[in-house]
Design a protein around this motif. Sequence first.
Motif, mmCIF file in Angstrom:
data_model
loop_
_atom_site.group_PDB
_atom_site.id
_atom_site.type_symbol
_atom_site.label_atom_id
_atom_site.label_comp_id
_atom_site.label_asym_id
_atom_site.label_seq_id
_atom_site.Cartn_x
_atom_site.Cartn_y
_atom_site.Cartn_z
ATOM 1 N N GLY A 78 0.896 -1.435 -0.385
ATOM 2 C CA GLY A 78 -0.071 0.484 0.209
ATOM 3 C C GLY A 78 0.996 1.229 0.217
ATOM 4 O O GLY A 78 0.341 2.054 -1.029
ATOM 5 N N VAL A 79 1.745 1.004 0.966
ATOM 6 C CA VAL A 79 2.971 2.375 0.696
ATOM 7 C C VAL A 79 3.847 2.686 -0.378
ATOM 8 O O VAL A 79 3.934 3.924 -0.460
ATOM 9 C CB VAL A 79 3.900 2.323 1.857
ATOM 10 N N GLY A 80 4.075 0.951 -0.204
ATOM 11 C CA GLY A 80 4.720 1.148 -1.900
ATOM 12 C C GLY A 80 4.292 2.157 -3.143
ATOM 13 O O GLY A 80 4.461 2.475 -4.406
ATOM 14 N N TRP A 81 2.248 2.210 -3.441
ATOM 15 C CA TRP A 81 2.523 2.199 -4.252
ATOM 16 C C TRP A 81 1.292 3.239 -4.396
ATOM 17 O O TRP A 81 1.577 4.587 -5.727
ATOM 18 C CB TRP A 81 0.444 1.454 -4.402
ATOM 19 N N SER A 82 1.266 4.043 -2.668
ATOM 20 C CA SER A 82 0.448 5.254 -2.604
ATOM 21 C C SER A 82 1.473 6.550 -2.654
ATOM 22 O O SER A 82 1.004 8.011 -3.763
ATOM 23 C CB SER A 82 -0.415 5.230 -1.202
ATOM 24 N N LEU A 189 9.075 1.301 -11.843
ATOM 25 C CA LEU A 189 10.402 1.786 -10.992
ATOM 26 C C LEU A 189 10.224 2.009 -9.697
ATOM 27 O O LEU A 189 11.400 1.258 -8.804
ATOM 28 C CB LEU A 189 11.388 2.153 -11.900
ATOM 29 N N LEU A 190 10.165 3.335 -9.854
ATOM 30 C CA LEU A 190 9.752 4.073 -8.159
ATOM 31 C C LEU A 190 8.731 2.821 -7.218
ATOM 32 O O LEU A 190 9.604 2.950 -6.256
ATOM 33 C CB LEU A 190 9.034 4.978 -8.027
ATOM 34 N N VAL A 191 8.138 2.889 -7.916
ATOM 35 C CA VAL A 191 7.027 1.778 -6.941
ATOM 36 C C VAL A 191 7.837 0.657 -5.984
ATOM 37 O O VAL A 191 7.624 -0.257 -5.126
ATOM 38 C CB VAL A 191 5.290 1.225 -7.857
ATOM 39 N N GLY A 192 8.748 -0.335 -7.321
ATOM 40 C CA GLY A 192 9.019 -1.183 -7.657
ATOM 41 C C GLY A 192 10.245 -0.662 -6.231
ATOM 42 O O GLY A 192 11.158 -1.877 -5.201
ATOM 43 N N ALA A 193 11.149 0.178 -6.075
ATOM 44 C CA ALA A 193 12.308 0.741 -5.445
ATOM 45 C C ALA A 193 11.355 0.605 -4.059
ATOM 46 O O ALA A 193 12.159 0.313 -2.806
ATOM 47 C CB ALA A 193 12.777 1.895 -5.903
ATOM 48 N N ILE A 194 10.310 1.148 -3.542
ATOM 49 C CA ILE A 194 9.762 1.608 -2.744
ATOM 50 C C ILE A 194 8.973 0.363 -1.432
ATOM 51 O O ILE A 194 9.780 -0.376 -0.126
ATOM 52 C CB ILE A 194 8.927 2.515 -2.620
ATOM 53 N N GLY A 195 8.622 -0.458 -2.472
ATOM 54 C CA GLY A 195 8.153 -1.747 -2.217
ATOM 55 C C GLY A 195 9.521 -2.746 -1.795
ATOM 56 O O GLY A 195 9.244 -3.126 -0.462
ATOM 57 N N GLY A 196 9.905 -2.816 -2.135
ATOM 58 C CA GLY A 196 11.677 -3.170 -2.212
ATOM 59 C C GLY A 196 11.846 -3.296 -0.809
ATOM 60 O O GLY A 196 12.561 -3.854 0.072
ATOM 61 N N GLU A 197 12.388 -2.077 -0.546
ATOM 62 C CA GLU A 197 12.688 -1.676 0.465
ATOM 63 C C GLU A 197 11.876 -2.131 2.188
ATOM 64 O O GLU A 197 12.449 -2.179 3.165
ATOM 65 C CB GLU A 197 13.405 0.037 0.247
ATOM 66 N N LEU A 198 10.474 -1.513 0.992
ATOM 67 C CA LEU A 198 10.125 -1.682 2.632
ATOM 68 C C LEU A 198 10.094 -3.476 2.927
ATOM 69 O O LEU A 198 9.905 -3.688 4.396
ATOM 70 C CB LEU A 198 7.991 -1.746 2.584
ATOM 71 N N PHE A 199 9.715 -4.150 1.686
ATOM 72 C CA PHE A 199 9.956 -5.698 2.339
ATOM 73 C C PHE A 199 10.440 -6.249 3.325
ATOM 74 O O PHE A 199 11.062 -7.606 3.775
ATOM 75 C CB PHE A 199 9.548 -6.556 1.389
#
Length: 213
Positions: A78-82, A189-199
């Motif tokens: 959710g955070v990675g997308w929003s 790419l930004l979504v993936g980067a943020i989501g990856g960091e949170l994971f």
Amino acid sequence: MFRQRLRASVAQVGQALKEPEPFALRWHREGTPYDWPVFAALAVTAILGTTTYGMIMGLLAGPQQMFTAGLKCTLAAGVGWSLPLPALYILNSLAGSRLRASTTFLAALVTTSWGGLAMIASIPIAWFFTAALPKDIRFFDLLMHRGLAVLLVHLVVFTGVGVAITDVFSRVMQSLEPERGRLPVFWLLLVGAIGGELFYAFDLFQFKALGWF
């Protein structure tokens, strides 16, 4: 009256998942043809997908960790997308896009909902390998720990889901503004980067259990 609106909303959600381009295009051209239950249903689909798959990711750590992993997976997605969503709208507008903010939001919501369905469809695969693999696996001459093998399965699933949602999002954005093509897809790419960091921060891939970090 209520039943008619409910049936219409269900039909619209079905169209969003089967034919995302016409669904988003209708919103763009006709103003606001969809009621709030449609948006709610799409959001619930995305949440259901990330939560249930996250529970599978925590399966090896026990029941309590399963529910925690489900919540963490949903929070990370959710955070990675929003979080980068306003950047998509602003950068698109600066580049000449005339899409409304609501249209941009709808395109992202349809994509995440479709991704939620893809994750639900991947649950049997991840569950099978998580539950069936022995503690230590011999692959040719390589001795592999079960946690590493399960990690590889999750990475394959996320790669497949990522490719699928990239295709859906790019097709939706191209249908809304054909002259701009699939250029906005680079925002993922930004979504993936943020989501990856949170994971990684939530240790959803259980790197610590493998002794890597």
